[in-house]
Design a protein around this motif. Sequence first.
Motif, short mmCIF file in Angstrom:
data_model
loop_
_atom_site.label_atom_id
_atom_site.label_comp_id
_atom_site.label_asym_id
_atom_site.label_seq_id
_atom_site.Cartn_x
_atom_site.Cartn_y
_atom_site.Cartn_z
N LYS A 30 -30.23 15.39 66.21
CA LYS A 30 -31.52 16.02 65.91
C LYS A 30 -32.53 14.98 65.46
N ASN A 31 -32.10 14.04 64.64
CA ASN A 31 -33.00 12.99 64.18
C ASN A 31 -33.43 12.08 65.31
N ILE A 32 -32.53 11.79 66.23
CA ILE A 32 -32.87 10.93 67.35
C ILE A 32 -33.91 11.59 68.24
N ILE A 33 -33.75 12.86 68.50
CA ILE A 33 -34.72 13.58 69.33
C ILE A 33 -36.07 13.63 68.61
N LYS A 34 -36.05 13.86 67.31
CA LYS A 34 -37.29 13.87 66.54
C LYS A 34 -37.94 12.49 66.56
N GLU A 74 -50.30 18.23 66.67
CA GLU A 74 -48.90 18.55 66.92
C GLU A 74 -47.95 17.55 66.27
N LYS A 75 -48.34 16.28 66.23
CA LYS A 75 -47.48 15.27 65.61
C LYS A 75 -47.27 15.55 64.13
N LYS A 76 -48.31 16.04 63.47
CA LYS A 76 -48.19 16.37 62.05
C LYS A 76 -47.24 17.53 61.82
N ARG A 83 -39.94 22.38 68.25
CA ARG A 83 -41.37 22.08 68.34
C ARG A 83 -41.64 21.09 69.47
N PHE A 84 -40.78 20.10 69.61
CA PHE A 84 -40.92 19.12 70.70
C PHE A 84 -40.78 19.80 72.05
N MET A 87 -43.87 21.50 72.93
CA MET A 87 -44.94 20.58 73.34
C MET A 87 -44.80 20.17 74.80
N LEU A 88 -43.59 20.23 75.33
CA LEU A 88 -43.33 19.76 76.69
C LEU A 88 -43.38 20.85 77.75
N LEU A 89 -42.91 22.04 77.41
CA LEU A 89 -42.75 23.09 78.41
C LEU A 89 -43.82 24.17 78.27
N PRO A 90 -44.56 24.45 79.35
CA PRO A 90 -45.58 25.51 79.28
C PRO A 90 -44.93 26.89 79.26
#
Length: 137
Positions: A30-34, A74-76, A83-84, A87-90
């Motif tokens: 999870k941390n790596i993906i974040k 979004e970064k905040k 959440r990621f 951000m990627l998938l509509p």
Amino acid sequence: MKTGTINLRSRTREVPEKKVGESVYRRMMKNIIKNYAQAACSFVMNPLFEENVREECLKAGIDFKEFIKYITKEKKLLFGMERFKNMLLPMGNESAKMKGFKKAFRELSIYFVKYYSVKWIYDGKMKWRQVHLKMRH
């Protein structure tokens, strides 16, 4: 506990295998993906890559300044994988502008992972470099 040993820049780290310490492994993933998500956002906001970002904005039919504001906001709020993913998938019920933002960010994230992530991994202060490298594929 079974582990593999990695020697990077004369530092030895123990890398837990997936079978042992499942909760530690899941938390690490999870941390790596974040980490990748935040690095992709930083890449998009970096003035050095403004030309690439502007080109991608033109392809997606969106305004550059609005896109940077969207990524900054979004970064905040980026605290996890879900959440990621958002951000990627509509989604089906989103506006065309939001779909354009997501398409541009997805393409720029792919560009970051392909061409700049290795430098980011080795120049950063990450603890699990080898695992970050494996997650690129």
